[in-house]
Structure formats: structure tokens, C-alpha cells
Write a protein that holds these residues in place. Sequence first.
Motif, PDB file in Angstrom:
ATOM      1  N   ASP A  44       8.969  15.758   5.861  1.00  0.00           N
ATOM      2  CA  ASP A  44       8.712  14.763   4.806  1.00  0.00           C
ATOM      3  C   ASP A  44       8.988  13.329   5.275  1.00  0.00           C
ATOM      4  N   ALA A  67       9.541  22.119   5.137  1.00  0.00           N
ATOM      5  CA  ALA A  67      10.568  22.839   4.374  1.00  0.00           C
ATOM      6  C   ALA A  67      11.750  23.318   5.229  1.00  0.00           C
ATOM      7  N   CYS A 101      11.375  18.638  -2.392  1.00  0.00           N
ATOM      8  CA  CYS A 101      10.621  19.047  -1.192  1.00  0.00           C
ATOM      9  C   CYS A 101       9.233  19.588  -1.580  1.00  0.00           C
TER      10      CYS A 101
END
Length: 219
Positions: A44, A67, A101
Amino acid sequence: MRHYKQLLLANKAWAKELTDENPEFFKRQIAGQKPDFLWIGCSDSRVSPEQMTMTPPGGMFIHRNVANLVNEDDLNLMSVLQYATDVLQVRHIMVCGHYGCGGLQATLAGGTSGAVDSWLTNARAVLHAHEHEVTSQPDDETRVNRLVEVNVRDQLIKLARTKLIQAAWARKQEVFLHGWVYDIRDGHIKPLLEIDASTPLDAIGQPDKVLHASPDAPS
Ligand SMILES: [Zn+2]
């Protein structure tokens, strides 16, 4: 939107600033790396491991994926882990998830396809293992964030069970594993649990037995 050429200009300014502060900085980089930390985190763009921990170049070996998943059959991660434990001999390994997330939102929502769908198999296994703990949360945001936390815990336990970490502990190498969550709402990192060679892994696989980080953890 930022033009890509801005990145190159920013890079020039960054290198100049470091060299102005310390003319030997980049000469020392050539000599090699000896980071104390391996960071395993999510891809991310809002999560920037070095920036949010104020770590200079050379301070952190990094692996990122969607993740922050740990699979022993992931050659990419296992190569990073092998180099970090066997050659660099890092003392601390962080698995750091983050609230909100997208990979875990997609795991909860379903409807993924292609490579992402295959990649999230491991995350779906986490969801299935802790389905009640996650789905009993009152709304979408807290469901995702609870999944973020149990995912960090499960990935850290999987990391502890890898042949590489087990071998490091068997040869009495000091490696401490840390499960952290980064809160994108306020920029703070929350330590969730720690695992070392003496931790009984079966005891922390249970939903109600999260080990909290002790204040006197080794540095
Ligand atoms: Zn993420």
C-alpha cells in the motif's frame, strides 16, 4: 497528479541534502549494508516503512506484498528472509499490517479475479480460521481492521514456523519477531505481539490469547 519528472528532481535534491549534511554518506553506502531490521509489510502506497520509522538508507531490509502475507512457498519472500537471517543476520523482523488494508477489504468482500484472487488465498484462510472473531464486529470498517490484526498474528506465527527461522533459533541466533499494525488514521504503529525462540507458538494461535508487546523487549 505528480509528474514523473518531479521524482527525478526530488531525488537530486535529496541526494544533495544528504551529501551537504555528510559528504561521506554515499561513500559509506558502497562499503555494504548491515541493517538491524527486516520489514515485511503491505505494498500500500500510504504505508512507507522507512519514512514512518525515520530509518535512513541502510537501516532496513524490506519485503512488501499485498496484505503482508507470509507463504513458505513464496520464493521471493523466502529469498529475502534467507539473506536477512543467514547473511545480514538481522536481529528483528517486523510483520506490519495496516488498518484499511485494500487486500483484506477485497478478501472480505470477495469478487476478485486473476492473480489477485490467487494471491489472496492465504488471506481467505486467515478469514476462515477467525470467521466469527471478524464477522461479529459491528461494521465494515471494524471487520476489516479486526481481520488486519488477526492476519498480522497468523502471518507472524507462520513466519516463526518457517524452516529458516526455526534453523536460526536452533543455532541460537537471536531473532525477534514483531507483529505490528500501522494506523493510517493517525500515523502511529501499534505493537500487537512478539515472538522469540522461547514462545510457545500453539498458545498464540488462539483468538483470545494475543500476546502483547512487553515494554522491556530487547532492542
Ligand atoms: Zn494493505
